[in-house]
Scaffold this motif. Structure first.
Motif, PDB file in Angstrom:
ATOM      1  N   ASP A 158       0.851  -1.179   0.000  1.00  0.00           N
ATOM      2  CA  ASP A 158       0.000   0.000   0.000  1.00  0.00           C
ATOM      3  C   ASP A 158       0.892   1.234   0.000  1.00  0.00           C
ATOM      4  N   ASN A 159       0.909   1.918  -1.129  1.00  0.00           N
ATOM      5  CA  ASN A 159       1.728   3.134  -1.276  1.00  0.00           C
ATOM      6  C   ASN A 159       3.196   2.918  -0.913  1.00  0.00           C
ATOM      7  N   PHE A 160       3.741   1.856  -1.427  1.00  0.00           N
ATOM      8  CA  PHE A 160       5.152   1.520  -1.200  1.00  0.00           C
ATOM      9  C   PHE A 160       6.015   2.536  -1.942  1.00  0.00           C
ATOM     10  N   PRO A 161       6.905   3.260  -1.232  1.00  0.00           N
ATOM     11  CA  PRO A 161       7.631   4.363  -1.890  1.00  0.00           C
ATOM     12  C   PRO A 161       8.844   3.885  -2.697  1.00  0.00           C
ATOM     13  N   LEU A 162       8.819   4.122  -3.994  1.00  0.00           N
ATOM     14  CA  LEU A 162       9.882   3.653  -4.887  1.00  0.00           C
ATOM     15  C   LEU A 162      10.418   4.810  -5.729  1.00  0.00           C
ATOM     16  N   LEU A 163      11.683   4.667  -6.101  1.00  0.00           N
ATOM     17  CA  LEU A 163      12.305   5.650  -6.972  1.00  0.00           C
ATOM     18  C   LEU A 163      12.669   4.950  -8.281  1.00  0.00           C
ATOM     19  N   VAL A 164      12.390   5.596  -9.405  1.00  0.00           N
ATOM     20  CA  VAL A 164      12.787   5.010 -10.687  1.00  0.00           C
ATOM     21  C   VAL A 164      14.296   5.207 -10.847  1.00  0.00           C
ATOM     22  N   VAL A 165      15.051   4.104 -10.802  1.00  0.00           N
ATOM     23  CA  VAL A 165      16.513   4.186 -10.948  1.00  0.00           C
ATOM     24  C   VAL A 165      16.908   3.997 -12.410  1.00  0.00           C
ATOM     25  N   ASN A 166      16.400   2.927 -13.033  1.00  0.00           N
ATOM     26  CA  ASN A 166      16.626   2.712 -14.474  1.00  0.00           C
ATOM     27  C   ASN A 166      15.277   2.644 -15.159  1.00  0.00           C
ATOM     28  N   ASP A 167      15.074   3.522 -16.165  1.00  0.00           N
ATOM     29  CA  ASP A 167      13.781   3.523 -16.852  1.00  0.00           C
ATOM     30  C   ASP A 167      13.872   2.739 -18.162  1.00  0.00           C
ATOM     31  N   SER A 168      12.782   2.722 -18.899  1.00  0.00           N
ATOM     32  CA  SER A 168      12.739   1.928 -20.144  1.00  0.00           C
ATOM     33  C   SER A 168      13.303   2.719 -21.323  1.00  0.00           C
ATOM     34  N   HIS A 169      13.845   3.920 -21.028  1.00  0.00           N
ATOM     35  CA  HIS A 169      14.403   4.762 -22.104  1.00  0.00           C
ATOM     36  C   HIS A 169      15.918   4.842 -22.015  1.00  0.00           C
ATOM     37  N   GLY A 170      16.507   4.022 -21.142  1.00  0.00           N
ATOM     38  CA  GLY A 170      17.974   3.967 -21.062  1.00  0.00           C
ATOM     39  C   GLY A 170      18.586   4.950 -20.078  1.00  0.00           C
ATOM     40  N   GLU A 171      17.749   5.636 -19.308  1.00  0.00           N
ATOM     41  CA  GLU A 171      18.296   6.610 -18.352  1.00  0.00           C
ATOM     42  C   GLU A 171      18.464   5.995 -16.962  1.00  0.00           C
ATOM     43  N   GLU A 172      19.429   6.557 -16.199  1.00  0.00           N
ATOM     44  CA  GLU A 172      19.708   6.048 -14.842  1.00  0.00           C
ATOM     45  C   GLU A 172      19.812   7.209 -13.855  1.00  0.00           C
ATOM     46  N   GLN A 173      19.355   6.971 -12.646  1.00  0.00           N
ATOM     47  CA  GLN A 173      19.332   8.030 -11.644  1.00  0.00           C
ATOM     48  C   GLN A 173      20.571   8.068 -10.747  1.00  0.00           C
ATOM     49  N   TYR A 174      21.362   6.998 -10.664  1.00  0.00           N
ATOM     50  CA  TYR A 174      22.504   7.010  -9.751  1.00  0.00           C
ATOM     51  C   TYR A 174      23.545   8.045 -10.154  1.00  0.00           C
ATOM     52  N   ALA A 175      24.169   8.635  -9.131  1.00  0.00           N
ATOM     53  CA  ALA A 175      25.234   9.624  -9.364  1.00  0.00           C
ATOM     54  C   ALA A 175      26.463   8.894  -9.912  1.00  0.00           C
ATOM     55  N   LYS A 176      27.137   9.514 -10.891  1.00  0.00           N
ATOM     56  CA  LYS A 176      28.400   8.944 -11.381  1.00  0.00           C
ATOM     57  C   LYS A 176      29.508   9.391 -10.440  1.00  0.00           C
ATOM     58  N   PRO A 177      30.289   8.433  -9.885  1.00  0.00           N
ATOM     59  CA  PRO A 177      31.349   8.842  -8.960  1.00  0.00           C
ATOM     60  C   PRO A 177      32.406   9.717  -9.643  1.00  0.00           C
ATOM     61  N   ASN A 178      32.902  10.710  -8.905  1.00  0.00           N
ATOM     62  CA  ASN A 178      33.994  11.548  -9.428  1.00  0.00           C
ATOM     63  C   ASN A 178      35.285  10.750  -9.331  1.00  0.00           C
ATOM     64  N   PHE A 179      35.503   9.882 -10.301  1.00  0.00           N
ATOM     65  CA  PHE A 179      36.690   9.027 -10.256  1.00  0.00           C
ATOM     66  C   PHE A 179      37.026   8.580 -11.672  1.00  0.00           C
ATOM     67  N   GLU A 180      38.321   8.650 -12.011  1.00  0.00           N
ATOM     68  CA  GLU A 180      38.777   8.179 -13.325  1.00  0.00           C
ATOM     69  C   GLU A 180      39.071   6.693 -13.226  1.00  0.00           C
ATOM     70  N   PHE A 181      38.194   5.863 -13.758  1.00  0.00           N
ATOM     71  CA  PHE A 181      38.430   4.408 -13.673  1.00  0.00           C
ATOM     72  C   PHE A 181      39.498   3.965 -14.679  1.00  0.00           C
TER      73      PHE A 181
END
Lengths: 181, 278
Positions: A158-181
């Protein structure tokens, strides 16, 4: 960023409008499955056996809840880390699963599957299992009871709170780390 | 010789298990509260707020803070003037089983290959050390799998030194990203042998978050690493922000002249530690 209320099982049109960063308050029926249950589900598919729940439109919650206290349907029930299910997720999306709920990054294969099969990956707050359990109003083990916390449970949320992290359009919500891999 | 009865140890361990699972340490709560006030990102504030609300709810309701109530890890210091009535490994393991059962905590222990759940969370993971005195100290950590999976051990060369250590730790935390439930606490073991470095890293996590390293040089190194990890910008639950890590805890030991063992034991924000001295 929009906020939606939705009811599971989900339809393609529900999922297609979601964008990374949107909030969804989810109600309805969802299913729990984590490592061992995923392996068994895929073994059953290999053997052409009937699965314990309908995959079409399904939302799978990566969780192994703690035991329910008296008078409550479930104990603490927050998300587990999702990448361990990456091996299985593309196959399940190809068979109609619309969403998974977990925490942490997904593989490129899962992200591609979300685009191809109109799926979405939701994040829930890890380590807030007591709080999240308050949105679960019903829980019933429907398969693999011998797996204990890893059994498949049919949950009513019942009203479970969720965040869209990866959508069906190829976008992602996670922050990219400031790091040169 | 001070005699400590099996029952005393049993009851103390059951109590540790129940309290660790339900009560977030006050200094961790304070650190989360401070971080929430300092954050400018709305998602970071929201997540940190949920963690505080979760901690209050767990305390009031008796529900565990997190469904992953972990494996039962114990670091035990046995004084030389202490005599224990019974087998301490059995006493601790049985008390842990009772605590997990009584507290409705999740049983998360399984056979590594068949994955069959042991169904009682056993066996407890116990490290012993023998110290001077007439005290028995039992430190308990309920260690979750998600953060444990992000932990690593490596053997650096002496030439790599502190710069190499920093590179490895910051890279690891960047790779781990949102997976270990940030904001994390990072335990680091430097030195010893291949097996000792991870034990040091875990032991370092028993030092309360608010307790500074008594060695000022190590304290400065912890601060330097903390700043570098927080500059990654991963933020609470990986959604961006200044709070990726709440604290770095370093423990060191002399090592072989050929080696520089390094271990990182990652702890999620739900740092469930509790100790007792008998």
């Amino acid at each position: 960023m929009a906020t939606y209320t939705m009811t599971a099982p989900l339809k393609d049109e529900d999922v297609a409008k979601l964008r990374a960063g949107d909030v969804v308050k989810l109600s309805g029926i969802i299913y729990t499955a984590r490592d061992a249950a995923h392996k068994r589900l895929c073994d059953m598919l290999d053997n052409n056996e009937e699965l314990p729940f309908e995959l079409q439109g399904a939302v799978i919650y990566y969780v192994g809840p703690s035991p329910a206290p008296e008078g409550r349907p479930i104990g603490s029930a927050g998300p587990t880390t999702s990448y361990r299910m990456d091996t299985y997720a593309p196959r399940l999306h190809s068979l109609g699963v619309k969403a998974s709920v977990g925490k942490g990054k997904r593989s490129p294969e899962v992200r591609k599957a979300l685009q191809k099969h109109t799926g979405v990956y939701f994040g829930a707050t890890g380590g807030a299992g007591a709080l999240l359990s308050q949105c679960i109003t019903g829980a019933e083990v429907i398969a693999f009871d011998d797996l204990g916390p890893e059994a498949i449970r049919k949950l009513t949320v019942d009203n479970f709170p969720l965040l869209v992290v990866n959508d069906s359009h190829g976008e992602e919500q996670y922050a990219k780390p400031n790091f040169e891999f | 010789m001070k005699v400590i009865k099996a029952e005393q140890i049993h009851d103390a361990v059951v109590d540790l298990v129940l309290k660790a699972a339900r009560y977030l340490p006050e200094d961790v709560k304070t650190a989360i509260r401070v971080a929430r006030n300092n954050e400018t990102s709305e998602s970071a504030k929201e997540v940190l707020g949920q963690l505080l609300e979760n901690a209050d709810l767990a305390k009031e309701s008796g529900l565990p803070l997190c469904q992953d109530t972990g494996l039962g890890v114990f670091y035990v210091e046995i004084g030389s003037d202490v005599q224990i009535e019974g087998n301490i490994t059995e006493i601790i393991n049985n008390a842990m089983i009772e605590g997990y059962d009584k507290g409705l905590l999740r049983k998360s222990s399984c056979h590594p290959l068949t994955r069959k759940n042991t169904m009682d969370n056993s066996p407890a993971v116990i490290h012993y050390s023998h110290v001077a005195g007439d005290k028995l100290t039992i430190k308990h950590m309920a260690k979750g799998g998600g953060s444990e999976n992000m932990s690593r051990c490596t053997m650096l060369t002496p030439a790599q030194g502190w710069e190499g250590i920093k590179e490895f730790v910051v890279r690891r935390m960047a790779e781990a990203g949102p997976n270990p439930c940030p904001p994390t606490i990072v335990g680091i073991g430097i030195g010893g042998t291949f097996d000792l470095a991870p034990a040091l890293a875990k032991e370092a996590l028993f030092r309360p978050l608010s307790a500074e390293n008594p060695d000022p040089e190590l304290a400065a190194m912890e601060q330097e690493l903390l700043d570098e990890i927080n500059q990654l910008g991963i933020g609470p639950m990986g959604l961006g922000g200044q709070t990726t890590c709440l604290g770095v805890k370093i423990a060191i030991q002399p090592c072989h002249i050929a080696s520089l063992p390094l271990a990182i034991n990652v702890q999620c924000h739900s740092s469930r530690i509790k100790e007792v001295t008998l």
